[in-house]
Design a protein around this motif. Structure first.
Motif, PDB file in Angstrom:
ATOM      1  N   ASP A   5     -19.551  30.199  -6.451  1.00 53.31           N
ATOM      2  CA  ASP A   5     -19.639  31.527  -7.042  1.00 53.31           C
ATOM      3  C   ASP A   5     -20.389  31.407  -8.370  1.00 53.31           C
ATOM      4  OD1 ASP A   5     -18.279  34.401  -6.919  1.00 53.31           O
ATOM      5  OD2 ASP A   5     -18.235  33.718  -9.000  1.00 53.31           O
ATOM      6  N   PRO A   6     -21.283  32.341  -8.691  1.00 50.89           N
ATOM      7  CA  PRO A   6     -22.083  32.221  -9.918  1.00 50.89           C
ATOM      8  C   PRO A   6     -21.262  32.053 -11.192  1.00 50.89           C
ATOM      9  CG  PRO A   6     -22.940  33.984  -8.551  1.00 50.89           C
ATOM     10  CD  PRO A   6     -21.657  33.530  -7.910  1.00 50.89           C
ATOM     11  N   THR A   7     -20.043  32.604 -11.228  1.00 57.43           N
ATOM     12  CA  THR A   7     -19.230  32.496 -12.442  1.00 57.43           C
ATOM     13  C   THR A   7     -18.926  31.043 -12.782  1.00 57.43           C
ATOM     14  OG1 THR A   7     -17.241  32.861 -11.108  1.00 57.43           O
ATOM     15  CG2 THR A   7     -18.180  34.772 -12.250  1.00 57.43           C
ATOM     16  N   LEU A   8     -18.995  30.154 -11.787  1.00 61.70           N
ATOM     17  CA  LEU A   8     -18.701  28.740 -12.030  1.00 61.70           C
ATOM     18  C   LEU A   8     -19.943  27.949 -12.421  1.00 61.70           C
ATOM     19  CD1 LEU A   8     -16.195  28.257  -9.099  1.00 61.70           C
ATOM     20  CD2 LEU A   8     -15.658  27.965 -11.528  1.00 61.70           C
ATOM     21  N   LEU A   9     -21.089  28.598 -12.514  1.00 64.87           N
ATOM     22  CA  LEU A   9     -22.315  27.914 -12.946  1.00 64.87           C
ATOM     23  C   LEU A   9     -22.408  27.799 -14.468  1.00 64.87           C
ATOM     24  CD1 LEU A   9     -25.000  29.546 -10.607  1.00 64.87           C
ATOM     25  CD2 LEU A   9     -24.029  27.235 -10.425  1.00 64.87           C
ATOM     26  N   LEU A  10     -21.660  28.639 -15.185  1.00 65.83           N
ATOM     27  CA  LEU A  10     -21.752  28.673 -16.645  1.00 65.83           C
ATOM     28  C   LEU A  10     -20.579  27.947 -17.279  1.00 65.83           C
ATOM     29  CD1 LEU A  10     -22.793  32.385 -17.351  1.00 65.83           C
ATOM     30  CD2 LEU A  10     -24.266  30.403 -16.917  1.00 65.83           C
ATOM     31  N   ASP A  11     -20.832  27.339 -18.428  1.00 65.12           N
ATOM     32  CA  ASP A  11     -19.763  26.715 -19.200  1.00 65.12           C
ATOM     33  C   ASP A  11     -18.981  27.776 -19.956  1.00 65.12           C
ATOM     34  OD1 ASP A  11     -20.335  24.069 -18.461  1.00 65.12           O
ATOM     35  OD2 ASP A  11     -21.936  23.931 -19.954  1.00 65.12           O
ATOM     36  N   LEU A  12     -17.788  27.403 -20.391  1.00 71.48           N
ATOM     37  CA  LEU A  12     -16.887  28.341 -21.044  1.00 71.48           C
ATOM     38  C   LEU A  12     -17.507  29.002 -22.263  1.00 71.48           C
ATOM     39  CD1 LEU A  12     -14.104  29.654 -21.298  1.00 71.48           C
ATOM     40  CD2 LEU A  12     -13.313  27.596 -22.483  1.00 71.48           C
ATOM     41  N   GLN A  13     -18.309  28.252 -23.030  1.00 69.92           N
ATOM     42  CA  GLN A  13     -18.869  28.842 -24.260  1.00 69.92           C
ATOM     43  C   GLN A  13     -19.773  30.033 -23.976  1.00 69.92           C
ATOM     44  OE1 GLN A  13     -19.219  25.601 -23.422  1.00 69.92           O
ATOM     45  NE2 GLN A  13     -21.318  24.842 -23.786  1.00 69.92           N
ATOM     46  N   GLU A  14     -20.371  30.085 -22.793  1.00 68.71           N
ATOM     47  CA  GLU A  14     -21.209  31.234 -22.445  1.00 68.71           C
ATOM     48  C   GLU A  14     -20.355  32.503 -22.318  1.00 68.71           C
ATOM     49  OE1 GLU A  14     -24.317  31.275 -22.529  1.00 68.71           O
ATOM     50  OE2 GLU A  14     -24.908  29.175 -22.393  1.00 68.71           O
ATOM     51  N   TYR A  15     -19.145  32.369 -21.820  1.00 71.93           N
ATOM     52  CA  TYR A  15     -18.257  33.530 -21.711  1.00 71.93           C
ATOM     53  C   TYR A  15     -17.651  33.896 -23.064  1.00 71.93           C
ATOM     54  CZ  TYR A  15     -18.829  32.831 -16.737  1.00 71.93           C
ATOM     55  OH  TYR A  15     -19.388  32.698 -15.482  1.00 71.93           O
ATOM     56  N   ARG A  16     -17.389  32.906 -23.872  1.00 72.11           N
ATOM     57  CA  ARG A  16     -16.862  33.208 -25.212  1.00 72.11           C
ATOM     58  C   ARG A  16     -17.879  34.023 -26.019  1.00 72.11           C
ATOM     59  NH1 ARG A  16     -12.046  30.958 -26.075  1.00 72.11           N
ATOM     60  NH2 ARG A  16     -11.518  28.924 -25.173  1.00 72.11           N
ATOM     61  N   ARG A  17     -19.150  33.842 -25.744  1.00 73.73           N
ATOM     62  CA  ARG A  17     -20.182  34.588 -26.477  1.00 73.73           C
ATOM     63  C   ARG A  17     -20.182  36.069 -26.131  1.00 73.73           C
ATOM     64  NH1 ARG A  17     -23.634  29.841 -25.171  1.00 73.73           N
ATOM     65  NH2 ARG A  17     -23.806  28.590 -27.078  1.00 73.73           N
ATOM     66  N   VAL A  18     -19.714  36.424 -24.933  1.00 71.39           N
ATOM     67  CA  VAL A  18     -19.775  37.831 -24.514  1.00 71.39           C
ATOM     68  C   VAL A  18     -18.396  38.492 -24.483  1.00 71.39           C
ATOM     69  CG1 VAL A  18     -21.889  37.476 -23.183  1.00 71.39           C
ATOM     70  CG2 VAL A  18     -19.674  37.288 -22.035  1.00 71.39           C
ATOM     71  N   GLN A  19     -17.317  37.736 -24.694  1.00 69.35           N
ATOM     72  CA  GLN A  19     -15.996  38.356 -24.674  1.00 69.35           C
ATOM     73  C   GLN A  19     -15.790  39.174 -25.940  1.00 69.35           C
ATOM     74  OE1 GLN A  19     -13.693  34.557 -24.551  1.00 69.35           O
ATOM     75  NE2 GLN A  19     -12.585  35.343 -26.342  1.00 69.35           N
ATOM     76  N   ALA A  20     -14.830  40.100 -25.888  1.00 63.22           N
ATOM     77  CA  ALA A  20     -14.539  40.950 -27.038  1.00 63.22           C
ATOM     78  C   ALA A  20     -14.016  40.107 -28.195  1.00 63.22           C
ATOM     79  CB  ALA A  20     -13.510  42.004 -26.648  1.00 63.22           C
ATOM     80  N   SER A  21     -14.321  40.533 -29.402  1.00 60.62           N
ATOM     81  CA  SER A  21     -13.966  39.744 -30.589  1.00 60.62           C
ATOM     82  C   SER A  21     -12.483  39.787 -30.915  1.00 60.62           C
ATOM     83  CB  SER A  21     -14.774  40.227 -31.796  1.00 60.62           C
ATOM     84  OG  SER A  21     -14.530  41.609 -32.036  1.00 60.62           O
ATOM     85  N   CYS A  22     -11.778  40.800 -30.398  1.00 60.47           N
ATOM     86  CA  CYS A  22     -10.343  40.894 -30.686  1.00 60.47           C
ATOM     87  C   CYS A  22      -9.617  41.529 -29.508  1.00 60.47           C
ATOM     88  CB  CYS A  22     -10.097  41.695 -31.958  1.00 60.47           C
ATOM     89  SG  CYS A  22     -10.738  43.379 -31.899  1.00 60.47           S
TER      90      CYS A  22
END
Length: 371
Positions: A199-216
């Motif tokens: 699944d494409p979601t497993l192609l990215l490392d965690l830091q890529e998701y931390r960059r787009v997640q909400a700040s709070c």
């Protein structure tokens, strides 16, 4: 290379949005120019915020107006910020021809992931999801679409459908699916080799998701003091389990549902949030309990304690995911689990070497397909 991807990008669904983002982000990382084709098939009506299916539907839309508007805005904001969609939206009976005429300057098209090849979901094959609009000269690639079922309903996989799918598959340059165990229905229609990719979601490392997640976190929530309970399908057994588990540990149940769930324990409904908030809620949770494939994926990536309730439709996918990543099957509860809150969500250390190898195979598939 100029690449267009086509998938369920515009469903108001966290997994759909995040897998769309992940594939686009990964391809950009390879140096390509990537656009998400804003194609909306007929079953997009099932995902619309305001569906206008009759008086009962209209009344429900009004009752949940604020949350529905917030949900629409949250998702559309994520699409605008992260998808790089085509300026034109393609929908209706003329969409296939319009796609063919407008997108002649693309070097490659990729269909996938999500359940665009689940014919019971789409009520038969949808031609653009098989890149029917692409010219013979353009590279055509299937990356991890899910068929979901080992056998489709006959009305969704007629002899005429099989004839069309055979013709479309034979035009592909490279074909992969998310679950090879159910690919036999299509493999019998083509001599082209169908392989399995992540699944494409497993192609990215965690830091890529931390960059787009909400700040709070949403207002009123405190890190580590809540269970994130994400239920794609209603489940009374899951509600009973969560009530007991939350009560015993003095945790708030944070859930996502248009219709309020009558938990006995303290609970907060976050209906209206978007994909960025979804990631943050997983990141900051004490634990995650869900019956969702992508909630399971992100619980694993964020290293959270989790339990996944099996469903008739998804248990095989969940087992395959856990087995691929070398994680205990005990994370997956039976379809009709009636246990109390004594079974705890637990964290398992992700075998990074195993994930790296799986990624390498999927990356090799994409690199070879785009040569």
């Amino acid at each position: 290379m100029k690449i267009g991807t086509v998938t369920f990008h515009c469903a108001y669904n966290f997994g759909s949005a995040l897998q769309t983002y992940a594939l686009k982000k990964y391809l950009i990382g390879l140096g390509h120019e990537v656009h998400v084709l804003d194609y909306r098939s007929r079953d997009f009506d099932n995902y619309k915020i305001f569906r206008r299916f009759g008086l009962k539907s209209d009344i429900a839309d009004l009752l949940f107006l604020f949350g529905n508007l917030r949900r629409r805005d949250s998702f559309q904001s994520f699409w605008r910020d992260h998808f790089n969609m085509t300026e034109r939206t393609y929908t209706g009976t003329g969409a296939e021809q319009e796609l063919s005429e407008d997108l002649k300057n693309y070097d490659a098209f990729i269909c996938g992931s999500d359940q665009i090849w689940n014919l019971d979901c789409t009520q038969g094959p949808v031609p653009p999801f098989f890149l029917s609009f692409a010219s013979d000269e353009t590279r055509k690639i299937a990356y991890a679409p899910s068929l979901s079922h080992a056998r489709f309903e006959e009305r969704n996989f007629t002899l005429e459908d099989q004839k069309n799918i055979r013709a479309w598959l034979n035009r592909f340059d490279s074909i992969s699916v998310r679950e090879i165990s159910v690919a036999g229905q299509f493999q019998q229609l083509t001599d082209k080799n169908i392989v399995e990719t992540l699944d494409p979601t497993l192609l990215l490392d965690l830091q890529e998701y931390r960059r787009v997640q909400a700040s709070c976190l949403p207002k009123g929530l405190e890190e580590g003091k809540y269970i994130f309970a994400y239920t794609l399908w209603p489940n009374d057994d899951m509600i009973r389990y969560l009530d007991k588990f939350a009560s015993d540990r003095d945790l708030t149940i944070v859930y996502y549902s248009r219709n309020p769930i009558r938990y006995k324990s303290r609970s907060v409904n976050v209906w209206g949030i978007g994909p960025a908030d979804f990631l943050t809620l997983i990141d900051k949770a004490n634990c995650v309990v869900s019956n969702s494939f992508h909630a399971t994926v992100f619980s694993i990536l964020y290293g959270k304690p989790f339990l996944t309730f099996g469903t008739e439709k998804s248990s095989s996918r969940m087992k395959t995911l856990l087995a691929k990543l070398g994680l205990p099957e005990e994370h997956l509860l039976p379809v009709h689990f009636t246990g109390d809150g004594s079974i705890k969500p637990f964290a398992s250390e992700l075998d990074t070497d195993k994930l790296r190898k799986l990624r390498a195979d999927s990356e090799r598939f994409l690199n070879d397909a785009l040569k």
